[in-house]
Design an enzyme around this catalytic site. Sequence first.
Site, PDB file in Angstrom:
ATOM      1  N   PRO A 144       0.833  -1.207   0.000  1.00 17.07           N
ATOM      2  CG  PRO A 144      -0.874  -1.599   1.530  1.00 17.07           C
ATOM      3  CD  PRO A 144       0.436  -2.153   1.058  1.00 17.07           C
ATOM      4  CB  CYS A 145       1.089   3.852  -2.468  1.00 15.66           C
ATOM      5  SG  CYS A 145      -0.591   4.465  -2.767  1.00 15.66           S
ATOM      6  CD  GLN A 146      -2.797   3.767   1.767  1.00 18.83           C
ATOM      7  OE1 GLN A 146      -1.856   2.995   1.559  1.00 18.83           O
ATOM      8  NE2 GLN A 146      -4.053   3.369   1.786  1.00 18.83           N
TER       9      GLN A 146
END
Length: 534
Positions: free
Chosen positions: A131-133
């Site tokens: 996940p890129c957050q």
Amino acid sequence: MEDAIGIVDLFSGPGGLGEGFSRVQKADGRRAFEIDLSIEKDPVAHRTLTLRSFLRKFDTAFPEEYIDFLNSGGTDEPDWEALYPKQWQAAVHETLNLTLGADGTSEIVSERIAEVRRKRGDRVILIGGPPCQAYSLAGRGRKPSDLGYVAHAENRHRLYEEYIDVLRQLRPAAFVMENVKGMLSSSIEKMKVFDLVTKDLAGGGGAAEYILFPLSDEPSFDGEASPRSFIVQAEDHGVPQARHRVIIVGIRRDLSDVKGGVTLPHLPVQTRRATVRNVLENMPILRSGISARGGNRDGTSEWKKTIAAASALISGESLPLTGRSGRDFEMAVKSVSSPRKIVPMLRKGAIGGTALPRDCPAELATWLFDPRLRRLVQHETRGHMPEDLGRYLFAAAWSLATGVSPKAGDFPKTLAPAHKNWTSGKFNDRFRVQPWDRPSSTVTCHLSKDGHYFIHPDPGQCRSMTVREAARLQTFPDNYFFKGNRTEQYIQVGNAVPPFLAWKIARAMLPTLQSLLARPNAAIAGETRTVALT
């Protein structure tokens, strides 16, 4: 005959990356890649993933019951398990709803990885991305002022270690890791995230070594590629969207023969860019809805009155547009000035309007279009506040006249929202239309909150984009069905890798993989020996 190359897909979302790889064909027409295992933690995205996996079990064409389901508007979904138990169970086995790293999951994952390894040997690749957050530039903008800050409390920056752990166990012939370009500037304890990630990827967790390279026009084994060369700009490769992501590709060193001159995959830049018009112009015309908040009523007559009032308000303003731009803007606004002239009345996609515009690039049109569909499912609008409809009308007319989206300072005071920082520059792009004749801006999961960043370029429709329009910009085929409610559908679309881009990457990688796996030091299925590193 040569078997397909297996795939393990981590952090799969609704399956964008896997969809692209699974649709690559060999010269004989058979699939070059076959997904053996997909893992996704979100239960709704996992349901989408399972449905798509089920459909891939039909080699020639999707079952008629599925096409009928889409043509009915996506209601009353059949019981696939009852209709096709063998294919459904195979899909359930392929797709796991797990959170990597959570208690009790490592044993399940390890068992499944061993199963894939026994089946495929070296003929397997690993794809996906954490996940890129935590790496997101936008996300860090809402955190403390330390530029090196990454969300330690959320521990998202450590999720890539789960990817590394699978890499170590699976020992694939190659891998593809995707993430946002913000990871290039993110730091953890004064160490660059990109350096940490690539070091671990190259080491393969200690069980194998991988040679990393970018998918640029001139990939190299020399290890001297700059971090920015790993950025892939989707609009350069046929996607109608300006989406910039880091794509790291690695091949196992012991399978390669550097001195023998392995031909590395690369993505040549396309001279022609696909645009918003190429994929959206022929879609069924819809009107926006009116939000029920504040006692508003939603109906065709109320909508027409709201748009006509907004048109009259805008027409009475003095705007800094002159010459042809000024005339085009005025004509666009006046075209919806009378309720009798307002054509769109539907809020849901009507039967028809499934074909792509004639000037859509042929390869992309073939990718998106399904001739069996008589309607576009999940093409329905949501409700907006009446005052926002006026802003949407203004923004779309401005874009039609100038070719660009207006900034906050371009809006007349009568349309300015009640934000005290409206003129500070922080809200410069608060209302952003997507112009017809260029790629759209990056489709994100923020679409689930409101549509202000994705205003439709047709002033007559005066609305934000639908799930299906966002899906087309993301290059999901029209027969791709997203589970969940509309908010959950927007999130899935926004978080995905564009399948058309994934297909381009897979096609580029296939010749290299076929060459590597044809060499005598590649393990065959069922072997468990460890290949010595060179």
